[in-house]
Write a protein that holds these residues in place. Sequence first.
Motif, mmCIF file in Angstrom:
data_model
loop_
_atom_site.group_PDB
_atom_site.id
_atom_site.type_symbol
_atom_site.label_atom_id
_atom_site.label_comp_id
_atom_site.label_asym_id
_atom_site.label_seq_id
_atom_site.Cartn_x
_atom_site.Cartn_y
_atom_site.Cartn_z
ATOM 1 N N VAL A 1 78.800 32.581 80.135
ATOM 2 C CA VAL A 1 77.650 32.041 80.876
ATOM 3 C C VAL A 1 77.972 32.048 82.373
ATOM 4 O O VAL A 1 79.138 32.033 82.751
ATOM 5 C CB VAL A 1 77.284 30.605 80.406
ATOM 6 C CG1 VAL A 1 76.958 30.587 78.922
ATOM 7 C CG2 VAL A 1 78.392 29.608 80.725
ATOM 8 N N PRO A 2 76.918 32.073 83.212
ATOM 9 C CA PRO A 2 77.167 32.051 84.653
ATOM 10 C C PRO A 2 77.831 30.732 85.073
ATOM 11 O O PRO A 2 77.668 29.713 84.400
ATOM 12 C CB PRO A 2 75.767 32.151 85.268
ATOM 13 C CG PRO A 2 74.842 32.506 84.158
ATOM 14 C CD PRO A 2 75.493 32.130 82.875
ATOM 15 N N GLU A 3 78.558 30.814 86.169
ATOM 16 C CA GLU A 3 79.242 29.651 86.745
ATOM 17 C C GLU A 3 78.359 28.388 86.740
ATOM 18 O O GLU A 3 78.800 27.310 86.331
ATOM 19 C CB GLU A 3 79.603 30.023 88.191
ATOM 20 C CG GLU A 3 80.701 29.200 88.815
ATOM 21 C CD GLU A 3 82.065 29.433 88.179
ATOM 22 O OE1 GLU A 3 82.455 30.623 88.062
ATOM 23 O OE2 GLU A 3 82.709 28.438 87.807
ATOM 24 N N GLY B 1 70.802 35.347 83.647
ATOM 25 C CA GLY B 1 70.363 36.267 84.706
ATOM 26 C C GLY B 1 69.478 37.353 84.138
ATOM 27 O O GLY B 1 69.394 37.534 82.915
ATOM 28 N N GLN B 2 68.776 38.078 85.032
ATOM 29 C CA GLN B 2 67.881 39.187 84.641
ATOM 30 C C GLN B 2 66.792 38.710 83.693
ATOM 31 O O GLN B 2 66.261 39.501 82.920
ATOM 32 C CB GLN B 2 68.672 40.323 83.947
ATOM 33 C CG GLN B 2 69.946 40.744 84.612
ATOM 34 C CD GLN B 2 69.690 41.695 85.780
ATOM 35 O OE1 GLN B 2 68.683 42.381 85.819
ATOM 36 N NE2 GLN B 2 70.589 41.716 86.742
ATOM 37 N N GLN C 1 78.385 44.147 82.717
ATOM 38 C CA GLN C 1 79.054 42.835 82.771
ATOM 39 C C GLN C 1 79.681 42.462 81.426
ATOM 40 O O GLN C 1 80.813 41.988 81.359
ATOM 41 C CB GLN C 1 78.001 41.778 83.084
ATOM 42 C CG GLN C 1 78.225 40.976 84.335
ATOM 43 C CD GLN C 1 77.005 40.084 84.579
ATOM 44 O OE1 GLN C 1 76.567 39.362 83.682
ATOM 45 N NE2 GLN C 1 76.464 40.163 85.776
ATOM 46 N N ALA C 2 78.908 42.665 80.356
ATOM 47 C CA ALA C 2 79.397 42.303 79.025
ATOM 48 C C ALA C 2 80.620 43.149 78.661
ATOM 49 O O ALA C 2 81.605 42.637 78.115
ATOM 50 C CB ALA C 2 78.288 42.477 77.987
ATOM 51 N N ALA C 3 80.556 44.444 78.992
ATOM 52 C CA ALA C 3 81.677 45.336 78.659
ATOM 53 C C ALA C 3 82.943 44.867 79.377
ATOM 54 O O ALA C 3 84.029 44.792 78.776
ATOM 55 C CB ALA C 3 81.326 46.769 79.037
ATOM 56 N N GLN C 4 82.797 44.527 80.635
ATOM 57 C CA GLN C 4 83.929 44.079 81.441
ATOM 58 C C GLN C 4 84.512 42.768 80.895
ATOM 59 O O GLN C 4 85.712 42.617 80.715
ATOM 60 C CB GLN C 4 83.401 43.835 82.850
ATOM 61 C CG GLN C 4 84.426 44.000 83.944
ATOM 62 C CD GLN C 4 83.739 43.873 85.300
ATOM 63 O OE1 GLN C 4 82.790 43.092 85.446
ATOM 64 N NE2 GLN C 4 84.201 44.632 86.268
#
Length: 224
Positions: free
Chosen positions: A45-47, A62-63, A121-124
Amino acid sequence: MDPERAQMLADIAAETRYVARTIGRSSLRPEVMRAMAAVPRHRFVPESQRRFAYSNRPLPIGQGQTISQPFIVALMTDLLGCGAGDRVLEIGTGSGYQAAVLAELGVEVYSVEIIPALAAQAAQRLQALGYEQVHIRRGDGYGGWPECGPYAGILITAATPQVPPPLLAQLAPKGRLVAPLGPMYGSQELSLYERCEDGLLHHRTLLPVAFVPFTREKEGDTFA
Ligand code: SAH
């Protein structure tokens, strides 16, 4: 286990009991609960949402997209019934959280995400966390990922009026498909399809749910 994760598991167990009659079970498989305990949801989840990471609710990622509610992730994982060595296709990677839960069960996960930034993002994130058995592809998941099928399980994590036919075609014998079916905005029904040995598909609906819409890459593409 830290208290926040223990509380999340207790909330999932409580919600399962609450809807037991509707879903036909009063508890989820212990290995699914262990997988839920193992995945660090706060890393997905985002910060700005971190303090809510282990509360039993969906959160914005996001998005305009969301990470699903932990209870729904656990229920969908349980319904899929997959384990070590099985190949599972997920449409709608989002944060990568559902894929990580499946990976904790030893599943080989193939996940497709239509929004490039989320896929990247998910891959990273999954790589940083060591989930090497999750494979992510950016694109419209309507057509599935035929090169790597057939799949013992298929999860659709975005709302669609009907299951895209190419996905059903990629379901292995005895395979299961779980998806939120219904109008793209509003309430859908969590639905389970099972390919029986005679090749026929059995279908049942389980629970009203609310997912973000399944979108198509090209305007005008339909769901038929
Ligand atoms: N499973 C995710 C939550 C999914 S939210 C998690 O664990 O975090 C639904 C996701 O489906 C969104 O990220 C959305 O962009 C994606 N999506 C919608 N339509 C899609 C399509 N046609 N193909 C692939 N992904 C799609």
